[in-house]
Write a protein that holds these residues in place. Structure first.
Motif, PDB file in Angstrom:
ATOM      1  N   ASP A   6      45.235 -66.170  25.647  1.00  0.00           N
ATOM      2  CA  ASP A   6      45.327 -64.784  26.145  1.00  0.00           C
ATOM      3  C   ASP A   6      43.971 -64.090  26.049  1.00  0.00           C
ATOM      4  O   ASP A   6      43.553 -63.382  26.972  1.00  0.00           O
ATOM      5  N   THR A   7      43.263 -64.297  24.938  1.00  0.00           N
ATOM      6  CA  THR A   7      41.947 -63.696  24.737  1.00  0.00           C
ATOM      7  C   THR A   7      40.949 -64.219  25.764  1.00  0.00           C
ATOM      8  O   THR A   7      40.182 -63.449  26.353  1.00  0.00           O
ATOM      9  N   ARG A  22      28.267 -62.230  24.875  1.00  0.00           N
ATOM     10  CA  ARG A  22      29.456 -62.345  24.027  1.00  0.00           C
ATOM     11  C   ARG A  22      30.204 -63.666  24.231  1.00  0.00           C
ATOM     12  O   ARG A  22      31.235 -63.891  23.601  1.00  0.00           O
ATOM     13  N   LEU A  23      29.696 -64.555  25.085  1.00  0.00           N
ATOM     14  CA  LEU A  23      30.368 -65.835  25.297  1.00  0.00           C
ATOM     15  C   LEU A  23      30.473 -66.653  24.014  1.00  0.00           C
ATOM     16  O   LEU A  23      31.319 -67.541  23.919  1.00  0.00           O
ATOM     17  N   ALA A  24      29.664 -66.328  23.014  1.00  0.00           N
ATOM     18  CA  ALA A  24      29.765 -67.016  21.721  1.00  0.00           C
ATOM     19  C   ALA A  24      31.123 -66.778  21.064  1.00  0.00           C
ATOM     20  O   ALA A  24      31.550 -67.549  20.213  1.00  0.00           O
ATOM     21  N   GLU A  25      31.806 -65.721  21.471  1.00  0.00           N
ATOM     22  CA  GLU A  25      33.154 -65.467  20.961  1.00  0.00           C
ATOM     23  C   GLU A  25      34.162 -66.457  21.528  1.00  0.00           C
ATOM     24  O   GLU A  25      35.251 -66.619  20.970  1.00  0.00           O
ATOM     25  N   LEU A  26      33.810 -67.109  22.639  1.00  0.00           N
ATOM     26  CA  LEU A  26      34.730 -68.035  23.306  1.00  0.00           C
ATOM     27  C   LEU A  26      34.285 -69.483  23.270  1.00  0.00           C
ATOM     28  O   LEU A  26      35.105 -70.387  23.395  1.00  0.00           O
ATOM     29  N   GLY A  42      25.995 -76.816  25.398  1.00  0.00           N
ATOM     30  CA  GLY A  42      25.382 -75.847  24.505  1.00  0.00           C
ATOM     31  C   GLY A  42      25.638 -74.435  24.984  1.00  0.00           C
ATOM     32  O   GLY A  42      25.672 -74.152  26.180  1.00  0.00           O
ATOM     33  N   LEU A  43      25.839 -73.551  24.034  1.00  0.00           N
ATOM     34  CA  LEU A  43      26.161 -72.159  24.329  1.00  0.00           C
ATOM     35  C   LEU A  43      25.105 -71.494  25.205  1.00  0.00           C
ATOM     36  O   LEU A  43      25.432 -70.820  26.187  1.00  0.00           O
ATOM     37  N   ALA A  44      23.824 -71.671  24.890  1.00  0.00           N
ATOM     38  CA  ALA A  44      22.761 -71.036  25.675  1.00  0.00           C
ATOM     39  C   ALA A  44      22.797 -71.491  27.131  1.00  0.00           C
ATOM     40  O   ALA A  44      22.603 -70.690  28.050  1.00  0.00           O
ATOM     41  N   ALA A  45      23.073 -72.760  27.366  1.00  0.00           N
ATOM     42  CA  ALA A  45      23.136 -73.282  28.734  1.00  0.00           C
ATOM     43  C   ALA A  45      24.345 -72.713  29.481  1.00  0.00           C
ATOM     44  O   ALA A  45      24.248 -72.384  30.671  1.00  0.00           O
ATOM     45  N   VAL A  46      25.472 -72.569  28.789  1.00  0.00           N
ATOM     46  CA  VAL A  46      26.663 -71.967  29.411  1.00  0.00           C
ATOM     47  C   VAL A  46      26.366 -70.512  29.779  1.00  0.00           C
ATOM     48  O   VAL A  46      26.692 -70.055  30.886  1.00  0.00           O
ATOM     49  N   GLN A  47      25.738 -69.790  28.873  1.00  0.00           N
ATOM     50  CA  GLN A  47      25.383 -68.400  29.161  1.00  0.00           C
ATOM     51  C   GLN A  47      24.462 -68.307  30.379  1.00  0.00           C
ATOM     52  O   GLN A  47      24.607 -67.418  31.213  1.00  0.00           O
ATOM     53  N   GLN A  48      23.541 -69.250  30.517  1.00  0.00           N
ATOM     54  CA  GLN A  48      22.627 -69.236  31.657  1.00  0.00           C
ATOM     55  C   GLN A  48      23.373 -69.455  32.968  1.00  0.00           C
ATOM     56  O   GLN A  48      23.034 -68.836  33.983  1.00  0.00           O
ATOM     57  N   VAL A  49      24.401 -70.287  32.975  1.00  0.00           N
ATOM     58  CA  VAL A  49      25.214 -70.481  34.181  1.00  0.00           C
ATOM     59  C   VAL A  49      25.812 -69.152  34.624  1.00  0.00           C
ATOM     60  O   VAL A  49      25.767 -68.796  35.810  1.00  0.00           O
ATOM     61  N   SER A  99      40.609 -74.895  35.503  1.00  0.00           N
ATOM     62  CA  SER A  99      39.776 -75.243  34.353  1.00  0.00           C
ATOM     63  C   SER A  99      40.632 -75.890  33.283  1.00  0.00           C
ATOM     64  O   SER A  99      41.711 -75.393  32.951  1.00  0.00           O
ATOM     65  N   HIS A 100      40.124 -76.994  32.755  1.00  0.00           N
ATOM     66  CA  HIS A 100      40.747 -77.657  31.615  1.00  0.00           C
ATOM     67  C   HIS A 100      39.946 -77.260  30.382  1.00  0.00           C
ATOM     68  O   HIS A 100      38.751 -77.522  30.304  1.00  0.00           O
ATOM     69  N   LEU A 101      40.598 -76.617  29.438  1.00  0.00           N
ATOM     70  CA  LEU A 101      39.940 -76.170  28.214  1.00  0.00           C
ATOM     71  C   LEU A 101      40.468 -76.978  27.028  1.00  0.00           C
ATOM     72  O   LEU A 101      41.677 -77.189  26.907  1.00  0.00           O
ATOM     73  N   VAL A 102      39.561 -77.410  26.181  1.00  0.00           N
ATOM     74  CA  VAL A 102      39.927 -78.030  24.910  1.00  0.00           C
ATOM     75  C   VAL A 102      39.396 -77.091  23.841  1.00  0.00           C
ATOM     76  O   VAL A 102      38.186 -76.860  23.745  1.00  0.00           O
ATOM     77  N   LEU A 103      40.292 -76.534  23.051  1.00  0.00           N
ATOM     78  CA  LEU A 103      39.936 -75.500  22.075  1.00  0.00           C
ATOM     79  C   LEU A 103      39.694 -76.085  20.688  1.00  0.00           C
ATOM     80  O   LEU A 103      40.410 -76.983  20.250  1.00  0.00           O
ATOM     81  N   ALA A 104      38.694 -75.539  20.022  1.00  0.00           N
ATOM     82  CA  ALA A 104      38.445 -75.881  18.626  1.00  0.00           C
ATOM     83  C   ALA A 104      39.531 -75.252  17.755  1.00  0.00           C
ATOM     84  O   ALA A 104      40.308 -74.422  18.219  1.00  0.00           O
ATOM     85  N   ASP A 105      39.556 -75.627  16.493  1.00  0.00           N
ATOM     86  CA  ASP A 105      40.570 -75.093  15.582  1.00  0.00           C
ATOM     87  C   ASP A 105      40.539 -73.576  15.487  1.00  0.00           C
ATOM     88  O   ASP A 105      41.568 -72.948  15.246  1.00  0.00           O
ATOM     89  N   ASP A 106      39.372 -72.957  15.712  1.00  0.00           N
ATOM     90  CA  ASP A 106      39.262 -71.496  15.638  1.00  0.00           C
ATOM     91  C   ASP A 106      39.588 -70.812  16.961  1.00  0.00           C
ATOM     92  O   ASP A 106      39.428 -69.607  17.092  1.00  0.00           O
ATOM     93  N   GLY A 107      40.041 -71.567  17.976  1.00  0.00           N
ATOM     94  CA  GLY A 107      40.452 -70.988  19.240  1.00  0.00           C
ATOM     95  C   GLY A 107      39.344 -70.870  20.267  1.00  0.00           C
ATOM     96  O   GLY A 107      39.568 -70.396  21.368  1.00  0.00           O
ATOM     97  N   ARG A 108      38.106 -71.304  19.917  1.00  0.00           N
ATOM     98  CA  ARG A 108      37.012 -71.266  20.887  1.00  0.00           C
ATOM     99  C   ARG A 108      36.960 -72.581  21.625  1.00  0.00           C
ATOM    100  O   ARG A 108      37.446 -73.589  21.192  1.00  0.00           O
TER     101      ARG A 108
END
Length: 108
Positions: A6-7, A22-26, A42-49, A99-108
């Motif tokens: 939902d988040t 704020r993509l680091a929250e996800l 990597g987070l920085a590369a995703v943010q650049q997209v 989109s297929h998402l695989v979430l870590a234990d913390d929901g990210r």
């Protein structure tokens, strides 16, 4: 994991250029992202997209149309709506995707 999904949905449906940081929250620091035009890790590369999306397109936004959640995995179907800045005279465009998402234990 339903709350995490939902988040994620709410975040992407209301995403603005100012929120890209704020993509680091996800996404975890080692997140992988692949679409028809990019494959990055990597987070920085995703943010650049996403930064590039906002500089290349006019009024891009996502509308999530359905979701399936199973444990730590999720499949989202969505419409990506936008206008090209330099082509098609700014006519609205829609790309339907998933989109297929695989979430870590913390929901990210």
């Amino acid at each position: 994991m339903t709350h995490a999904v939902d988040t994620i949905v709410q975040f992407f449906e209301t995403l603005t250029p100012a929120q890209v940081d704020r993509l680091a929250e996800l996404y975890t620091n080692d997140a992988r992202f692949k679409d028809p035009f990019n494959e990055v890790q990597g987070l920085a590369a995703v943010q650049q997209v996403f930064r590039h999306m906002y500089t290349s397109l006019e009024a891009p936004h996502f509308v999530v149309t359905n979701r399936i959640v199973d444990g730590n995995q999720c499949f989202l179907t969505w419409e990506f709506r936008f206008r090209f800045r330099n082509f098609h005279k700014g006519e609205p465009q829609t790309v339907v995707g998933g989109s297929h998402l695989v979430l870590a234990d913390d929901g990210r």
